[in-house]
Design a protein around this motif. Sequence first.
Motif, mmCIF file in Angstrom:
data_model
loop_
_atom_site.group_PDB
_atom_site.id
_atom_site.type_symbol
_atom_site.label_atom_id
_atom_site.label_comp_id
_atom_site.label_asym_id
_atom_site.label_seq_id
_atom_site.Cartn_x
_atom_site.Cartn_y
_atom_site.Cartn_z
ATOM 1 N N ASN A 152 0.809 -1.224 0.000
ATOM 2 C CA ASN A 152 0.000 0.000 0.000
ATOM 3 C C ASN A 152 0.844 1.277 0.000
ATOM 4 O O ASN A 152 0.293 2.374 0.133
ATOM 5 N N ALA A 153 2.145 1.172 -0.119
ATOM 6 C CA ALA A 153 3.016 2.353 -0.102
ATOM 7 C C ALA A 153 2.663 3.278 -1.262
ATOM 8 O O ALA A 153 2.430 2.829 -2.384
ATOM 9 N N LYS A 154 2.616 4.567 -0.951
ATOM 10 C CA LYS A 154 2.250 5.563 -1.965
ATOM 11 C C LYS A 154 3.018 6.860 -1.721
ATOM 12 O O LYS A 154 3.642 7.051 -0.689
ATOM 13 N N GLY A 155 2.943 7.745 -2.688
ATOM 14 C CA GLY A 155 3.389 9.116 -2.577
ATOM 15 C C GLY A 155 4.697 9.365 -1.867
ATOM 16 O O GLY A 155 5.752 8.895 -2.298
ATOM 17 N N ASP A 156 4.618 10.130 -0.779
ATOM 18 C CA ASP A 156 5.806 10.561 -0.048
ATOM 19 C C ASP A 156 6.665 9.389 0.430
ATOM 20 O O ASP A 156 7.892 9.470 0.412
ATOM 21 N N ALA A 157 6.013 8.307 0.863
ATOM 22 C CA ALA A 157 6.761 7.155 1.364
ATOM 23 C C ALA A 157 7.607 6.536 0.252
ATOM 24 O O ALA A 157 8.786 6.222 0.457
ATOM 25 N N LEU A 158 7.024 6.368 -0.922
ATOM 26 C CA LEU A 158 7.782 5.810 -2.048
ATOM 27 C C LEU A 158 8.850 6.789 -2.527
ATOM 28 O O LEU A 158 9.953 6.368 -2.896
ATOM 29 N N TYR A 159 8.538 8.060 -2.508
ATOM 30 C CA TYR A 159 9.513 9.075 -2.893
ATOM 31 C C TYR A 159 10.724 9.011 -1.969
ATOM 32 O O TYR A 159 11.872 8.998 -2.430
ATOM 33 N N GLN A 160 10.483 8.948 -0.658
ATOM 34 C CA GLN A 160 11.586 8.904 0.306
ATOM 35 C C GLN A 160 12.383 7.610 0.171
ATOM 36 O O GLN A 160 13.613 7.618 0.230
ATOM 37 N N LEU A 161 11.690 6.499 -0.029
ATOM 38 C CA LEU A 161 12.369 5.214 -0.231
ATOM 39 C C LEU A 161 13.266 5.281 -1.467
ATOM 40 O O LEU A 161 14.414 4.844 -1.434
ATOM 41 N N ASP A 162 12.739 5.837 -2.535
ATOM 42 C CA ASP A 162 13.513 5.976 -3.768
ATOM 43 C C ASP A 162 14.767 6.808 -3.524
ATOM 44 O O ASP A 162 15.863 6.433 -3.950
ATOM 45 N N LYS A 163 14.634 7.913 -2.806
ATOM 46 C CA LYS A 163 15.782 8.778 -2.508
ATOM 47 C C LYS A 163 16.778 8.071 -1.597
ATOM 48 O O LYS A 163 17.991 8.199 -1.773
ATOM 49 N N ASP A 164 16.283 7.327 -0.615
ATOM 50 C CA ASP A 164 17.175 6.598 0.298
ATOM 51 C C ASP A 164 17.989 5.545 -0.444
ATOM 52 O O ASP A 164 19.195 5.406 -0.217
ATOM 53 N N LEU A 165 17.352 4.800 -1.336
ATOM 54 C CA LEU A 165 18.053 3.729 -2.035
ATOM 55 C C LEU A 165 19.028 4.259 -3.073
ATOM 56 O O LEU A 165 20.006 3.596 -3.389
ATOM 57 N N GLU A 166 18.780 5.455 -3.552
ATOM 58 C CA GLU A 166 19.711 6.060 -4.498
ATOM 59 C C GLU A 166 21.088 6.212 -3.868
ATOM 60 O O GLU A 166 22.108 6.057 -4.526
ATOM 61 N N LYS A 167 21.127 6.454 -2.557
ATOM 62 C CA LYS A 167 22.386 6.685 -1.845
ATOM 63 C C LYS A 167 22.906 5.433 -1.136
ATOM 64 O O LYS A 167 24.021 5.424 -0.659
ATOM 65 N N THR A 168 22.081 4.398 -1.052
ATOM 66 C CA THR A 168 22.467 3.194 -0.325
ATOM 67 C C THR A 168 23.496 2.409 -1.116
ATOM 68 O O THR A 168 23.324 2.141 -2.303
ATOM 69 N N SER A 169 24.551 2.009 -0.444
ATOM 70 C CA SER A 169 25.652 1.329 -1.133
ATOM 71 C C SER A 169 25.320 -0.112 -1.497
ATOM 72 O O SER A 169 25.925 -0.673 -2.379
ATOM 73 N N GLY A 170 24.416 -0.715 -0.771
ATOM 74 C CA GLY A 170 24.147 -2.131 -0.998
ATOM 75 C C GLY A 170 24.997 -3.017 -0.113
ATOM 76 O O GLY A 170 24.893 -4.228 -0.142
ATOM 77 N N GLU A 171 25.857 -2.423 0.677
ATOM 78 C CA GLU A 171 26.696 -3.174 1.610
ATOM 79 C C GLU A 171 25.947 -3.305 2.928
ATOM 80 O O GLU A 171 25.465 -2.315 3.467
ATOM 81 N N VAL A 172 25.822 -4.503 3.412
ATOM 82 C CA VAL A 172 25.169 -4.753 4.689
ATOM 83 C C VAL A 172 26.184 -5.407 5.602
ATOM 84 O O VAL A 172 26.864 -6.351 5.211
#
Length: 183
Positions: A152-172
């Motif tokens: 059910n994610a929409k709008g601002d939540a998806l926008y913020q997730l998209d921005k967060d993953l843009e910077k995420t290295s993928g290293e855990v």
Amino acid sequence: MKTNRLSEKLSAALNEQMTKEAHASQIYLSYAAWADNNGFSGIANFLFRHAAEERNHMMKILEYILNRGAKAKVIAIPAPANDPISVNNCFEKVFKHEIDNTNSIYKVVKMALVEEDWATWNFLQWFVKEQIEEENLANYLMDKITLAGGENAKGDALYQLDKDLEKTSGEVKLAQDATTTNP
């Protein structure tokens, strides 16, 4: 002249795993294109980087096969499955794919153990550790989309997730690498 130091069975299994890694790269590439087409450039960037990483895994296996004197067989890979229907579905598919890949690697590791091919068993330990990271990353992605609202994610939540993953290295970080000074 090279002497083959891989059994026929193990050589076939490594070639199959090499193909699975190539297929994984195509899957991530496909999901990245889907994300970009749907306006999720940050998620796309993240997935494009993972497509390249999976290709590097394929190359690592290819080089190992050749260095052991066996024949590397490059074959056609299947087309990726249907595009995701949502960001949530995309991350669910990523998680399922990583679990499947882990199970495939474990089969090759077991085969090397049974054959007492210690060079191959040792080589595959890198992939075992890598799959721990990949599964942790897939869990991280699932946690992120759940926090954003899941299916059910929409709008601002998806926008913020998209921005967060843009910077995420993928290293855990892995649990086995934690110390009291570096938790």
